[in-house]
Design a protein around this motif. Structure first.
Motif, PDB file in Angstrom:
ATOM      1  N   LEU A  20     -13.879  12.781  -4.919  1.00 48.03           N
ATOM      2  CA  LEU A  20     -13.669  11.397  -6.253  1.00 48.03           C
ATOM      3  C   LEU A  20     -13.271  10.532  -5.636  1.00 48.03           C
ATOM      4  O   LEU A  20     -12.073  10.578  -4.501  1.00 48.03           O
ATOM      5  CB  LEU A  20     -12.421  12.125  -6.996  1.00 48.03           C
ATOM      6  N   SER A  21     -13.604   9.230  -6.450  1.00 50.25           N
ATOM      7  CA  SER A  21     -12.645   8.552  -5.640  1.00 50.25           C
ATOM      8  C   SER A  21     -12.202   7.292  -6.766  1.00 50.25           C
ATOM      9  O   SER A  21     -12.242   7.719  -8.308  1.00 50.25           O
ATOM     10  CB  SER A  21     -14.045   7.344  -5.512  1.00 50.25           C
ATOM     11  N   CYS A  22     -10.977   6.270  -6.716  1.00 48.24           N
ATOM     12  CA  CYS A  22     -10.438   6.229  -7.667  1.00 48.24           C
ATOM     13  C   CYS A  22     -10.255   4.364  -7.003  1.00 48.24           C
ATOM     14  O   CYS A  22      -9.533   4.128  -6.444  1.00 48.24           O
ATOM     15  CB  CYS A  22      -8.852   6.281  -7.560  1.00 48.24           C
ATOM     16  N   THR A  23     -10.784   3.523  -7.783  1.00 50.44           N
ATOM     17  CA  THR A  23     -10.690   2.075  -7.552  1.00 50.44           C
ATOM     18  C   THR A  23      -9.834   1.261  -8.209  1.00 50.44           C
ATOM     19  O   THR A  23      -9.859   1.684  -9.409  1.00 50.44           O
ATOM     20  CB  THR A  23     -12.516   1.698  -6.993  1.00 50.44           C
ATOM     21  N   ALA A  24      -9.041   0.335  -7.743  1.00 52.69           N
ATOM     22  CA  ALA A  24      -8.325  -0.139  -8.196  1.00 52.69           C
ATOM     23  C   ALA A  24      -8.896  -2.450  -8.659  1.00 52.69           C
ATOM     24  O   ALA A  24      -9.263  -2.160  -7.408  1.00 52.69           O
ATOM     25  CB  ALA A  24      -6.937  -0.709  -7.517  1.00 52.69           C
ATOM     26  N   PHE A  25      -8.159  -2.269  -9.455  1.00 51.45           N
ATOM     27  CA  PHE A  25      -8.932  -3.655  -9.565  1.00 51.45           C
ATOM     28  C   PHE A  25      -7.939  -4.198 -10.494  1.00 51.45           C
ATOM     29  O   PHE A  25      -7.091  -4.176 -11.550  1.00 51.45           O
ATOM     30  CB  PHE A  25      -9.856  -4.022 -10.783  1.00 51.45           C
ATOM     31  N   GLY A  26      -7.945  -5.525  -9.914  1.00 49.01           N
ATOM     32  CA  GLY A  26      -6.191  -6.154 -10.639  1.00 49.01           C
ATOM     33  C   GLY A  26      -5.058  -7.102  -9.516  1.00 49.01           C
ATOM     34  O   GLY A  26      -4.524  -7.721  -9.783  1.00 49.01           O
ATOM     35  N   SER A  27      -5.303  -5.762  -8.455  1.00 47.80           N
ATOM     36  CA  SER A  27      -3.699  -6.223  -8.146  1.00 47.80           C
ATOM     37  C   SER A  27      -3.501  -5.292  -6.593  1.00 47.80           C
ATOM     38  O   SER A  27      -5.025  -4.082  -6.331  1.00 47.80           O
ATOM     39  CB  SER A  27      -3.039  -5.455  -8.415  1.00 47.80           C
ATOM     40  N   PRO A  28      -3.820  -5.749  -5.600  1.00 43.43           N
ATOM     41  CA  PRO A  28      -3.522  -4.712  -3.722  1.00 43.43           C
ATOM     42  C   PRO A  28      -2.877  -3.081  -4.401  1.00 43.43           C
ATOM     43  O   PRO A  28      -2.230  -2.824  -4.622  1.00 43.43           O
ATOM     44  CB  PRO A  28      -3.087  -5.617  -3.142  1.00 43.43           C
ATOM     45  N   LEU A  29      -4.285  -2.479  -3.590  1.00 40.91           N
ATOM     46  CA  LEU A  29      -3.757  -1.178  -3.725  1.00 40.91           C
ATOM     47  C   LEU A  29      -2.430  -1.232  -3.026  1.00 40.91           C
ATOM     48  O   LEU A  29      -1.449   0.817  -3.035  1.00 40.91           O
ATOM     49  CB  LEU A  29      -4.334  -0.165  -3.502  1.00 40.91           C
ATOM     50  N   SER A  30      -2.552  -1.693  -1.833  1.00 39.01           N
ATOM     51  CA  SER A  30      -1.398  -1.124  -1.063  1.00 39.01           C
ATOM     52  C   SER A  30      -0.032  -1.174  -1.731  1.00 39.01           C
ATOM     53  O   SER A  30       0.818  -1.399  -0.881  1.00 39.01           O
ATOM     54  CB  SER A  30      -1.626  -2.033   0.545  1.00 39.01           C
ATOM     55  N   SER A  31       0.505  -2.294  -2.526  1.00 41.57           N
ATOM     56  CA  SER A  31       1.848  -1.809  -3.213  1.00 41.57           C
ATOM     57  C   SER A  31       1.996  -1.319  -4.665  1.00 41.57           C
ATOM     58  O   SER A  31       2.947  -1.293  -5.059  1.00 41.57           O
ATOM     59  CB  SER A  31       1.484  -3.210  -4.134  1.00 41.57           C
ATOM     60  N   TRP A  32       0.949  -0.058  -4.254  1.00 41.35           N
ATOM     61  CA  TRP A  32       1.538   1.330  -5.278  1.00 41.35           C
ATOM     62  C   TRP A  32       0.895   2.391  -4.625  1.00 41.35           C
ATOM     63  O   TRP A  32       0.537   2.562  -3.572  1.00 41.35           O
ATOM     64  CB  TRP A  32      -0.041   1.389  -6.194  1.00 41.35           C
ATOM     65  N   ARG A  33       2.030   2.878  -4.847  1.00 39.92           N
ATOM     66  CA  ARG A  33       2.262   4.803  -4.469  1.00 39.92           C
ATOM     67  C   ARG A  33       1.090   5.689  -5.364  1.00 39.92           C
ATOM     68  O   ARG A  33       1.076   4.845  -6.551  1.00 39.92           O
ATOM     69  CB  ARG A  33       3.546   5.161  -4.763  1.00 39.92           C
ATOM     70  N   LEU A  34       0.384   6.393  -4.870  1.00 36.88           N
ATOM     71  CA  LEU A  34      -0.899   6.708  -5.600  1.00 36.88           C
ATOM     72  C   LEU A  34      -0.664   8.767  -5.823  1.00 36.88           C
ATOM     73  O   LEU A  34       0.173   9.278  -5.441  1.00 36.88           O
ATOM     74  CB  LEU A  34      -2.051   6.617  -5.478  1.00 36.88           C
ATOM     75  N   ALA A  35      -1.465   8.854  -7.067  1.00 39.06           N
ATOM     76  CA  ALA A  35      -1.138  10.676  -7.483  1.00 39.06           C
ATOM     77  C   ALA A  35      -2.710  10.706  -8.122  1.00 39.06           C
ATOM     78  O   ALA A  35      -3.731   9.441  -8.888  1.00 39.06           O
ATOM     79  CB  ALA A  35      -0.412  10.619  -8.352  1.00 39.06           C
ATOM     80  N   TRP A  36      -3.086  12.546  -7.411  1.00 38.58           N
ATOM     81  CA  TRP A  36      -4.095  12.663  -8.981  1.00 38.58           C
ATOM     82  C   TRP A  36      -3.615  13.976  -9.971  1.00 38.58           C
ATOM     83  O   TRP A  36      -3.028  14.599  -9.097  1.00 38.58           O
ATOM     84  CB  TRP A  36      -5.440  13.590  -7.586  1.00 38.58           C
TER      85      TRP A  36
END
Length: 126
Positions: A20-36
């Motif tokens: 699975l892929s999750c692509t972010a739009f509108g902000s650099p993903l590096s500023s966020w912690r992530l989860a599935w």
């Protein structure tokens, strides 16, 4: 406007693999912690895996340890969930989620994430 878009779901045979892929739009993903997260029919949504903003810390639900791998590529603004040895109880809608926090911590708690994707269906069939 920041948004997350999942892809890669579908029908998979028992014992098979999917990514699975999750692509972010509108902000650099590096500023966020992530989860599935995932939600099976008739069940509560559960946290499957998480990854810190640096990528150095990951956590997994016991049910997927050793079979699922969470990863992120901030140059592509994308997070991944590699799933192997899939089982029927892995069936569900998979969601990616993000929290605007940096550091070494990550969380599999829904309440700690404020941005969500629309979900992608994974069906594991025998």
């Amino acid at each position: 406007q920041f948004r997350l878009v999942e892809s890669g779901g579908g029908l998979v045979q028992v014992g098979g693999s999917a990514r699975l892929s999750c692509t972010a739009f509108g902000s650099p993903l590096s500023s966020w912690r992530l989860a599935w997260f995932r939600q099976a029919p008739g069940k509560e949504r559960e946290g499957v895996a998480c990854i810190s903003s640096s990528g150095g810390n990951t956590k997994y639900a016991d049910s997927v340890k050793g079979r699922f791998t969470i990863d992120r590529d901030d140059t592509m603004n994308t997070m991944y969930l590699q799933m192997v040895d899939l089982r029927p109880d892995d069936t569900g809608v998979y969601y990616c989620a993000a929290a605007p926090l940096q550091g070494a911590y990550c969380s599999r708690q829904q309440t700690e994430h404020e941005k969500w994707g629309q979900g992608t269906q994974v069906t594991v069939s025998s």
